[in-house]
Design a protein around this motif. Structure first.
Motif, PDB file in Angstrom:
ATOM      1  N   LEU A   1       0.762  -1.140  -0.035  1.00 17.90           N
ATOM      2  CA  LEU A   1      -0.191  -0.065  -0.076  1.00 17.90           C
ATOM      3  C   LEU A   1       0.713   1.311  -0.011  1.00 17.90           C
ATOM      4  CD1 LEU A   1      -3.076   0.536   0.029  1.00 17.90           C
ATOM      5  CD2 LEU A   1      -2.926   0.194   2.637  1.00 17.90           C
ATOM      6  N   VAL A   2       0.938   2.000  -1.233  1.00 14.70           N
ATOM      7  CA  VAL A   2       1.604   2.938  -1.311  1.00 14.70           C
ATOM      8  C   VAL A   2       1.014   4.269  -0.985  1.00 14.70           C
ATOM      9  CG1 VAL A   2       3.628   4.194  -2.884  1.00 14.70           C
ATOM     10  CG2 VAL A   2       3.182   1.699  -3.147  1.00 14.70           C
ATOM     11  N   PRO A   3       1.381   5.201  -0.373  1.00 17.75           N
ATOM     12  CA  PRO A   3       0.637   6.602  -0.281  1.00 17.75           C
ATOM     13  C   PRO A   3       0.352   7.232  -1.451  1.00 17.75           C
ATOM     14  CG  PRO A   3       2.557   6.714   1.453  1.00 17.75           C
ATOM     15  CD  PRO A   3       2.555   5.364   0.538  1.00 17.75           C
ATOM     16  N   SER A   4      -0.723   7.792  -1.837  1.00 20.11           N
ATOM     17  CA  SER A   4      -1.266   8.325  -3.090  1.00 20.11           C
ATOM     18  C   SER A   4      -0.495   9.644  -3.260  1.00 20.11           C
ATOM     19  CB  SER A   4      -2.733   8.550  -3.028  1.00 20.11           C
ATOM     20  OG  SER A   4      -3.002   9.418  -2.050  1.00 20.11           O
ATOM     21  N   ARG A   5       0.076  10.391  -2.079  1.00 17.80           N
ATOM     22  CA  ARG A   5       0.951  11.522  -2.374  1.00 17.80           C
ATOM     23  C   ARG A   5       2.167  11.258  -3.072  1.00 17.80           C
ATOM     24  NH1 ARG A   5       4.766  14.133   2.169  1.00 17.80           N
ATOM     25  NH2 ARG A   5       5.476  15.627   0.694  1.00 17.80           N
ATOM     26  N   ALA A   6       2.794  10.067  -2.715  1.00 18.10           N
ATOM     27  CA  ALA A   6       3.946   9.744  -3.362  1.00 18.10           C
ATOM     28  C   ALA A   6       3.833   9.439  -4.718  1.00 18.10           C
ATOM     29  CB  ALA A   6       4.562   8.387  -2.311  1.00 18.10           C
ATOM     30  N   LEU A   7       2.694   8.860  -5.126  1.00 18.39           N
ATOM     31  CA  LEU A   7       2.673   8.372  -6.411  1.00 18.39           C
ATOM     32  C   LEU A   7       1.938   9.447  -7.037  1.00 18.39           C
ATOM     33  CD1 LEU A   7       0.894   4.810  -5.844  1.00 18.39           C
ATOM     34  CD2 LEU A   7       3.118   5.392  -6.511  1.00 18.39           C
ATOM     35  N   GLY A   8       1.240  10.406  -6.523  1.00 17.61           N
ATOM     36  CA  GLY A   8       0.955  11.647  -7.284  1.00 17.61           C
ATOM     37  C   GLY A   8       2.409  12.476  -7.589  1.00 17.61           C
ATOM     38  N   GLU A   9       3.141  12.466  -6.638  1.00 17.36           N
ATOM     39  CA  GLU A   9       4.435  13.268  -7.009  1.00 17.36           C
ATOM     40  C   GLU A   9       5.005  12.425  -8.311  1.00 17.36           C
ATOM     41  OE1 GLU A   9       5.693  16.070  -6.326  1.00 17.36           O
ATOM     42  OE2 GLU A   9       4.029  16.267  -4.567  1.00 17.36           O
ATOM     43  N   LEU A  10       5.116  10.933  -8.063  1.00 14.18           N
ATOM     44  CA  LEU A  10       5.857  10.159  -9.011  1.00 14.18           C
ATOM     45  C   LEU A  10       5.167  10.355 -10.645  1.00 14.18           C
ATOM     46  CD1 LEU A  10       7.720   8.018 -10.056  1.00 14.18           C
ATOM     47  CD2 LEU A  10       5.690   6.196  -9.438  1.00 14.18           C
ATOM     48  N   GLN A  11       3.640  10.554 -10.548  1.00 12.67           N
ATOM     49  CA  GLN A  11       2.999  10.925 -11.632  1.00 12.67           C
ATOM     50  C   GLN A  11       3.353  12.186 -12.358  1.00 12.67           C
ATOM     51  OE1 GLN A  11      -1.259  11.030 -11.323  1.00 12.67           O
ATOM     52  NE2 GLN A  11      -1.415  11.939 -13.263  1.00 12.67           N
ATOM     53  N   ARG A  12       3.636  13.346 -11.358  1.00 15.65           N
ATOM     54  CA  ARG A  12       4.138  14.524 -11.898  1.00 15.65           C
ATOM     55  C   ARG A  12       5.335  14.466 -12.664  1.00 15.65           C
ATOM     56  NH1 ARG A  12       2.682  19.538  -9.617  1.00 15.65           N
ATOM     57  NH2 ARG A  12       4.929  19.996  -9.741  1.00 15.65           N
ATOM     58  N   LEU A  13       6.335  13.601 -12.029  1.00 17.35           N
ATOM     59  CA  LEU A  13       7.840  13.243 -12.445  1.00 17.35           C
ATOM     60  C   LEU A  13       7.531  12.803 -13.846  1.00 17.35           C
ATOM     61  CD1 LEU A  13       9.847  12.002  -9.345  1.00 17.35           C
ATOM     62  CD2 LEU A  13       9.984  14.366 -10.735  1.00 17.35           C
ATOM     63  N   LEU A  14       6.777  11.585 -13.923  1.00 15.87           N
ATOM     64  CA  LEU A  14       6.848  10.880 -15.133  1.00 15.87           C
ATOM     65  C   LEU A  14       6.118  11.757 -16.250  1.00 15.87           C
ATOM     66  CD1 LEU A  14       5.537   7.475 -13.632  1.00 15.87           C
ATOM     67  CD2 LEU A  14       7.890   8.175 -14.332  1.00 15.87           C
ATOM     68  N   GLY A  15       5.132  12.738 -15.998  1.00 19.65           N
ATOM     69  CA  GLY A  15       4.584  13.346 -16.963  1.00 19.65           C
ATOM     70  C   GLY A  15       5.683  14.613 -17.552  1.00 19.65           C
ATOM     71  N   SER A  16       6.308  14.740 -16.713  1.00 18.67           N
ATOM     72  CA  SER A  16       7.373  15.712 -17.427  1.00 18.67           C
ATOM     73  C   SER A  16       8.497  14.698 -18.308  1.00 18.67           C
ATOM     74  CB  SER A  16       7.684  16.932 -16.304  1.00 18.67           C
ATOM     75  OG  SER A  16       8.662  15.965 -15.364  1.00 18.67           O
ATOM     76  N   ALA A  17       8.500  13.618 -18.029  1.00 16.81           N
ATOM     77  CA  ALA A  17       9.619  12.765 -18.994  1.00 16.81           C
ATOM     78  C   ALA A  17       8.857  12.116 -19.823  1.00 16.81           C
ATOM     79  CB  ALA A  17      10.120  12.010 -17.751  1.00 16.81           C
ATOM     80  N   ALA A  18       9.892  12.126 -20.992  1.00 18.88           N
ATOM     81  CA  ALA A  18       9.223  11.712 -22.306  1.00 18.88           C
ATOM     82  C   ALA A  18       9.781  10.150 -22.470  1.00 18.88           C
ATOM     83  CB  ALA A  18       9.836  12.361 -23.461  1.00 18.88           C
ATOM     84  N   GLY A  19       8.936   9.065 -22.381  1.00 25.71           N
ATOM     85  CA  GLY A  19       9.156   7.682 -22.401  1.00 25.71           C
ATOM     86  C   GLY A  19       9.938   7.219 -21.332  1.00 25.71           C
ATOM     87  N   GLY A  20      11.037   6.393 -21.658  1.00 21.73           N
ATOM     88  CA  GLY A  20      11.846   5.860 -20.771  1.00 21.73           C
ATOM     89  C   GLY A  20      11.201   4.759 -19.835  1.00 21.73           C
ATOM     90  N   ASP A  21      11.935   4.413 -18.681  1.00 24.61           N
ATOM     91  CA  ASP A  21      11.343   3.287 -17.786  1.00 24.61           C
ATOM     92  C   ASP A  21      11.428   3.654 -16.332  1.00 24.61           C
ATOM     93  OD1 ASP A  21      11.078   1.373 -19.687  1.00 24.61           O
ATOM     94  OD2 ASP A  21      13.390   0.794 -19.559  1.00 24.61           O
ATOM     95  N   VAL A  22      10.814   3.146 -15.601  1.00 29.21           N
ATOM     96  CA  VAL A  22      10.647   3.406 -14.195  1.00 29.21           C
ATOM     97  C   VAL A  22      11.195   2.136 -13.416  1.00 29.21           C
ATOM     98  CG1 VAL A  22       9.376   4.033 -12.007  1.00 29.21           C
ATOM     99  CG2 VAL A  22       8.611   5.043 -14.332  1.00 29.21           C
ATOM    100  N   GLU A  23      12.344   2.457 -12.650  1.00 27.48           N
ATOM    101  CA  GLU A  23      12.908   1.254 -11.898  1.00 27.48           C
ATOM    102  C   GLU A  23      12.489   1.210 -10.385  1.00 27.48           C
ATOM    103  OE1 GLU A  23      17.423   0.244 -11.961  1.00 27.48           O
ATOM    104  OE2 GLU A  23      17.129   1.186 -10.070  1.00 27.48           O
ATOM    105  N   LEU A  24      11.793   0.186 -10.089  1.00 23.99           N
ATOM    106  CA  LEU A  24      10.951   0.088  -8.683  1.00 23.99           C
ATOM    107  C   LEU A  24      11.684  -0.948  -7.976  1.00 23.99           C
ATOM    108  CD1 LEU A  24       8.708   0.343  -6.762  1.00 23.99           C
ATOM    109  CD2 LEU A  24       7.391  -1.338  -8.055  1.00 23.99           C
ATOM    110  N   ARG A  25      12.020  -0.601  -6.687  1.00 24.47           N
ATOM    111  CA  ARG A  25      12.486  -1.304  -5.642  1.00 24.47           C
ATOM    112  C   ARG A  25      11.491  -1.420  -4.384  1.00 24.47           C
ATOM    113  NH1 ARG A  25      18.345  -2.459  -6.420  1.00 24.47           N
ATOM    114  NH2 ARG A  25      19.116  -0.917  -8.007  1.00 24.47           N
TER     115      ARG A  25
END
Lengths: 373, 219
Positions: free
Chosen positions: A199-223
């Protein structure tokens, strides 16, 4: 510590890391600061409120290695206000013996007090094996799901997004008890082992979404660690603590079938709801949808302001009835559907309705109606 | 409680002198003898007042309130517009944690909101270390002790644990299981409750009160 780099590089790094800086530092004043570390030509900027940590790495012209923790908002505001061009950051001792940070660019010079670097919390390195997700797919899934999470801390479990292994893929689920969003990412099954869920806080995923929104393509590395999750994208690493607790059993909420189906143009519905919503001056006024074979009629009725109605062309099969929804929640759900047309399945006026795309079962937005007289 | 609306002026003499020029005001004489002068504004604070012990001597067009310290409040009354007196009786006082008591009352009226099929045996069920908030029976007839808090913290779990130990000594109730109910339950409290087989339930105060009428929820 001493470095020199372009203003915009520093603004990006400070602005991104600063989003995790504690708004109110409370008992730990150092949390209102950002930690800057120079090693060779490598600058890392870190902000944290202990729940969320964002670290940004940048290439700079480093002269002297070192670490400093400077007031996050102040330094960001200063650097952002400087003339475009090269900026120099350098630490030095003040007259009182404390360490200051000197910021210079062109004819501007600022000297800023700093926090003791030793007070900044030691942040654990990302734990667990890394798995890779396509950034574009994850960004879209987050856009569709995070909106349904609760913003109220009174029920912490509902402020999180459930990430669970599902049929060889990854499933994201969020609910605030009034609506529920479910998105499957097929083929992303390597993230979690079968049956595993976090269960990941939605605030953190909202920030991740912002980061991904400004990046074109690529991958996300999850640990995934035992107590935290780290998402790495490009030069940014975002670490969030996980929420502990049992997520509601959402599967039992999703009806197996529906007798009534509406298919309506997404943009036409959105535009109409936004227009009639103008009369809903508070959060409790619902929009009523009269479902008829030849289309739908949207109505908002308020005692103080008046009435708004609008007809929208649509295909409807089922019993004629009127169902009412919170207009903001309805807009959230329709916006999240990626297809030109939206399917709205209903049981009756008081049971959960479902919004979904016309061409796939990857996304589902369950929405509870509002009782109206 | 005696309320008089009058056009009056007020003079105070004592530690200092103060004068309120003529205007229409509310004069309040309480059962304990205290006298206060209010204007038509502010929530609670009078313009002038004399707390008990004090003595009110009324003469036509003139009230004189004095106390043993030698302070005097002289109210010169030009015209009385209204006067009413009412016996208020004893006041129960401010309930500092009214939400918690109200939660208990609401859950007692609807124990099924905590767990399907629960029926109330008694509120404030006595034990030899104090009363547990609610004692219920589940559909299988087992006793369920419920502790209700506004904020669910470790202390509340400890308290319920002690009640469960005492209730388990009663052969008519044994075995007794526990439910810890609160608007919000801290993670640490959940951990301890889980280790002791106590069920945690977060309750929605507005929902129980029916304030979210019309706002249907998924669960």
């Amino acid at each position: 510590m001493k470095l020199r780099c372009e203003r915009d590089v520093l603004v990006d790094a400070l602005g991104t890391a600063g989003r995790a800086v504690a708004g109110r530092s409370g008992a730990l004043p150092v949390l209102s600061g950002v930690r800057l570390e120079v090693t060779g030509d490598h600058l890392t900027v870190t902000g944290t409120d202990l729940d969320l940590t964002i670290t940004v790495s940048s290439m700079v012209n480093g002269s002297v290695d070192g670490v400093v923790v400077a007031p996050g908002r102040l330094v960001t505001d200063i650097v952002r206000a400087l003339e475009p061009g090269a900026v120099t950051l350098e630490t030095g001792d003040s007259e009182s013996g404390d360490e200051d940070l000197r910021i210079t660019a062109g004819r501007s010079a600022f000297t800023v007090r700093t926090h003791p670097a030793g007070d900044f919390p030691r942040l654990a390195s990302p734990s667990g094996d890394a798995v890779t997700l396509p950034a574009e797919g994850l960004s879209e899934a987050l856009r569709q799901v995070v909106r349904a999470a609760s913003g109220e801390d009174s029920r912490p479990i509902l402020t999180g997004v459930l990430m669970a292994a599902e049929a060889g893929g990854l499933r994201l689920v969020a609910t605030d008890s009034y609506r529920l969003a479910v998105r499957d990412l097929p083929g992303a099954g390597a993230v979690l082992s079968e049956g595993q869920k976090v269960l990941v806080p939605s605030r953190a995923l909202g920030e991740l979404q912002r980061l991904l929104g400004s990046a074109a393509g690529g991958d996300v590395e999850l640990r995934l660690g035992q107590h935290d999750a780290t998402f790495g994208t490009g030069s940014v690493a975002l670490t969030s603590r996980l929420i502990e607790g049992e997520f509601p059993n959402y599967r039992q909420l999703i009806p197996a079938s529906y007798p009534n189906r509406l298919v309506v143009g997404r943009e036409a519905l959105l535009d109409a709801v936004r227009r009639v919503k103008l009369l809903a001056r508070d959060a409790t006024t619902p929009v009523r949808i009269a479902l008829r074979p030849d289309g739908i009629e949207l109505t908002v009725i308020t005692t103080d302001w008046g009435t708004a109605t609008e007809d929208v062309d649509a295909k409807y099969e089922g019993a004629e009835m009127t169902v009412a929804f919170n207009p903001a929640y309805l807009i959230d759900g329709v916006e999240a559907v990626p297809t030109d047309e939206v399917v709205l399945d209903t049981l009756d006026a008081l049971k959960p309705a479902t919004l979904r795309p016309t061409d796939s079962d990857d996304y589902l937005y369950l929405l509870m109606p509002v009782r109206v007289s | 409680m005696r309320l008089v609306i009058a056009t009056c002026s007020v003079d105070y003499t004592g530690r200092l002198s103060a004068h309120l020029p003529t205007a229409t005001r509310l004069l309040m004489v309480k059962a304990d003898g205290s006298v206060s002068v209010h204007s038509d504004g502010k929530a609670y604070k009078p313009l002038n007042w004399m707390t008990e012990p004090c003595t009110l001597v009324e003469a036509p067009g003139r009230w004189v309130v004095s106390n043993p310290k030698g302070e005097t409040l002289t109210i010169t009354i030009d015209e009385v517009h209204a006067e009413v007196a009412h016996e208020l009786g004893d006041d129960p006082g401010l309930q500092k944690d009214g939400v918690e008591a109200h939660l208990q009352e609401l859950l007692a009226a609807n124990p099924g909101s905590l767990e399907a099929g629960l029926t109330l045996v008694r509120r404030e069920y006595p034990t030899d270390i104090g009363p547990v908030d609610l004692l219920c029976r589940d559909p299988e007839g087992r006793a369920v002790a419920i502790e209700v808090k506004r904020r669910g913290e470790i202390d509340g779990v400890e308290q319920l644990t002690r009640y469960l130990e005492r209730l388990d000594l009663d052969g008519r109730l044994r075995p007794v299981r526990g439910i810890f109910a609160a608007q919000q339950i801290k993670p640490q409290a959940r951990v301890i409750a889980a280790a002791r087989n106590i069920t945690c339930v977060e309750v929605d105060y507005d929902h129980l009160r029916g304030l979210d009428l019309g706002r249907l929820t998924l669960f």
